[in-house]
Design an enzyme around this catalytic site. Structure first.
Site, PDB file in Angstrom:
ATOM      1  N   ASN A  60       0.818  -1.212   0.000  1.00  0.00           N
ATOM      2  CA  ASN A  60       0.000   0.000   0.000  1.00  0.00           C
ATOM      3  C   ASN A  60       0.850   1.260   0.000  1.00  0.00           C
ATOM      4  OD1 ASN A  60      -2.425  -1.426  -0.004  1.00  0.00           O
ATOM      5  ND2 ASN A  60      -2.506  -1.524   2.230  1.00  0.00           N
ATOM      6  N   ASP A 107       1.526   1.206  -9.601  1.00  0.00           N
ATOM      7  CA  ASP A 107       0.174   0.648  -9.491  1.00  0.00           C
ATOM      8  C   ASP A 107       0.138  -0.818  -9.898  1.00  0.00           C
ATOM      9  OD1 ASP A 107      -2.655   0.899  -9.024  1.00  0.00           O
ATOM     10  OD2 ASP A 107      -2.941   0.918 -11.187  1.00  0.00           O
ATOM     11  N   ASP A 110       2.518  -3.112  -7.101  1.00  0.00           N
ATOM     12  CA  ASP A 110       2.114  -3.241  -5.702  1.00  0.00           C
ATOM     13  C   ASP A 110       1.525  -4.615  -5.411  1.00  0.00           C
ATOM     14  OD1 ASP A 110      -0.254  -2.882  -7.077  1.00  0.00           O
ATOM     15  OD2 ASP A 110      -0.838  -1.053  -6.045  1.00  0.00           O
ATOM     16  N   ARG A 115       2.205 -10.203  -3.085  1.00  0.00           N
ATOM     17  CA  ARG A 115       2.296 -11.655  -3.203  1.00  0.00           C
ATOM     18  C   ARG A 115       3.666 -12.181  -2.778  1.00  0.00           C
ATOM     19  NH1 ARG A 115      -1.012 -10.216  -7.291  1.00  0.00           N
ATOM     20  NH2 ARG A 115       0.630  -9.958  -8.852  1.00  0.00           N
ATOM     21  N   ASP A 128      -5.924   0.321  -3.349  1.00  0.00           N
ATOM     22  CA  ASP A 128      -5.486   0.484  -4.739  1.00  0.00           C
ATOM     23  C   ASP A 128      -6.556   1.169  -5.578  1.00  0.00           C
ATOM     24  OD1 ASP A 128      -5.340  -0.694  -7.672  1.00  0.00           O
ATOM     25  OD2 ASP A 128      -3.327  -0.808  -6.832  1.00  0.00           O
ATOM     26  N   HIS A 129      -7.775   0.665  -5.491  1.00  0.00           N
ATOM     27  CA  HIS A 129      -8.861   1.239  -6.295  1.00  0.00           C
ATOM     28  C   HIS A 129      -9.221   2.644  -5.831  1.00  0.00           C
ATOM     29  CE1 HIS A 129      -9.120  -2.678  -8.008  1.00  0.00           C
ATOM     30  NE2 HIS A 129     -10.253  -2.453  -8.632  1.00  0.00           N
ATOM     31  N   ASP A 132      -6.725   4.817  -7.414  1.00  0.00           N
ATOM     32  CA  ASP A 132      -7.029   4.891  -8.849  1.00  0.00           C
ATOM     33  C   ASP A 132      -8.181   5.858  -9.118  1.00  0.00           C
ATOM     34  OD1 ASP A 132      -5.049   3.094  -9.478  1.00  0.00           O
ATOM     35  OD2 ASP A 132      -6.378   1.363  -9.603  1.00  0.00           O
TER      36      ASP A 132
END
Length: 428
Positions: A60, A107, A110, A115, A128-129, A132
């Site tokens: 993040n 973006d 990340d 992972r 994230d969204h 965005d």
């Protein structure tokens, strides 16, 4: 935590609710990216780029740093070219290109960072969204400045199209449970084209977009109306791109899901289309009102940031509902401020009397912007704190020791195309 306790004790408000948090147990991220540019070029670049990040940096935080590149460029616009129409120093446009490219890179890595550090979570997708959604407005502001659109209807169109496109993609994900990116999509080809446009402006200046096609490229000028410029073609292309690669496919996907699940598709269409139609129509009516100061006194940037903050909250609310398996959110409180202002600045058309003076409109615009930022900030803090408390994680820091009895990674991940964000996560 203190804020949540205060709201619970004083107003009996619990947000997010425990039921919403419990539904995070069933979360599973799914994404499909059909872009050939992603598959054959960018995915390899992102696989290399992730190796540059240390293992201790939180996913993040990578997202937030990426957004910082865009925010810094918006500040450059506000300082050097607030009217969106004058010629800025050439390096500014190269900065736009670098900032957008870095944002796109951050973006897309990340999720890879999440992972490889074992920190995938539903919070990652929400964070994230949310970034965005805010960046959608930032990109539009940079496009308007780089193309020298000024305070015009074309600039308003760019702002509205960018917002509407992201909204429909978010709504599609809510219903289909899959983030779908087509063969030609905004996060890939759209960003690449925008970067190229910024570089062009850096080389030849924003004024080069306003040379009539008859003088610049006469062999194709006959395809367009007289006095058409490259900036006009860019804006019209955005509209066509929105209609055929976002609007129609998204609505069709929602219809297909509703049909397959025996849901009322008309109800779904109303849920999805009514808020964004009202929001964008109100934006247009406010901006284009002959009595409004937004264009005449050049306050379009402040308006864009105000509407963009409200939109960010709209999109984040939809993602929250998607993650927590909640009903489609009621977006009225986020749409209402723009609708009210659109009505107030157009009262002379209906009643023959202007209600707001120029100073009053400017003051209310600032008040709306400040209130939207505060409201969004409180909303984000409540949601992030709730997610972190329930999942046993921290937002911008990777814990030294993971409590495996609280959360585990699920299997069956989608093929990694670089777009799959932080999110094959479940609690047990």
């Amino acid at each position: 935590m203190a804020l949540q306790q205060f709201l619970k004790q004083k107003f009996d408000i619990e947000f997010p609710t425990q039921e919403q948090l419990e539904n995070l147990r069933y979360y599973k991220y799914a994404a499909i990216d059909k872009s050939y540019v992603t598959k054959y070029i960018l995915s390899h670049y992102w696989n290399w780029a992730i190796t540059l990040f240390p293992m201790w940096i939180a996913p993040n935080l990578i997202t937030l740093i990426g957004l910082g590149f865009m925010m810094s460029n918006v500040l450059l616009v506000l300082y050097y070219v607030p009217d969106l129409g004058t010629e800025a120093p050439n390096w500014i446009y190269f900065s736009f290109a670098a900032g957008l490219w870095l944002y796109s890179t951050f973006d897309n890595v990340d999720g890879k960072q999440a992972r490889r550090t074992g920190t995938s979570s539903p919070l990652g997708e929400l964070f994230d969204h949310g970034c965005d959604a805010l960046n959608t407005t930032f990109v539009a502001i940079l496009q308007c400045a780089a193309l020298g659109l000024g305070h015009t209807g074309n600039a308003a169109t760019v702002l509205i199209i960018c917002v509407a496109g992201f909204y429909l993609s978010t709504a599609e994900e809510y219903y289909t449970k899959v983030l779908y990116l087509g063969y030609v999509n905004g996060p890939t080809e759209g960003i690449l084209l925008s970067c190229l446009a910024f570089i062009w402006s850096g080389l030849f200046g924003a004024s080069s977009w306003h040379v009539p096609l008859t003088q610049g490229v006469p062999w194709i000028a006959w395809l367009f109306p007289d006095r058409t410029t490259a900036s006009d073609v860019f804006v019209w292309s955005l509209v066509i791109f929105f209609i055929f690669t976002i609007c129609i496919p998204c609505l069709y996907s929602i219809y297909t899901v509703c049909r397959d699940k025996d849901l009322d598709y008309m109800h779904a269409f109303m849920n999805v289309t009514f808020p964004i139609l009202v929001f964008t129509l109100a934006e247009y009516c406010w901006v284009m009102s002959p009595t409004s100061i937004l264009l005449k006194e050049k306050h379009l940037c402040l308006f864009a940031l105000t509407a963009g903050t409200l939109f960010g909250l709209m999109a984040s609310s939809i993602i929250l509902a998607h993650l927590t398996r909640s009903p489609y959110p009621n977006l009225a409180s986020m749409v209402a401020p723009v609708v009210v202002m659109a009505i107030l600045v157009n009262t002379d058309m209906f009643f023959g009397t202007r209600v707001l003076s120029s100073d009053a409109e400017y003051g209310l615009l600032w008040l709306t912007f400040i209130a939207a930022c505060i409201y969004y900030g409180i909303w984000a803090k409540l949601v992030i704190d709730g997610f972190c408390r329930f999942l046993g994680i921290r937002c911008l820091v990777i814990r030294r020791q993971k409590h495996t009895d609280q959360h585990v990674n699920t299997e069956g991940k989608k093929k990694d195309t670089g777009k799959a964000k932080k999110g094959t996560y479940a609690t047990v």
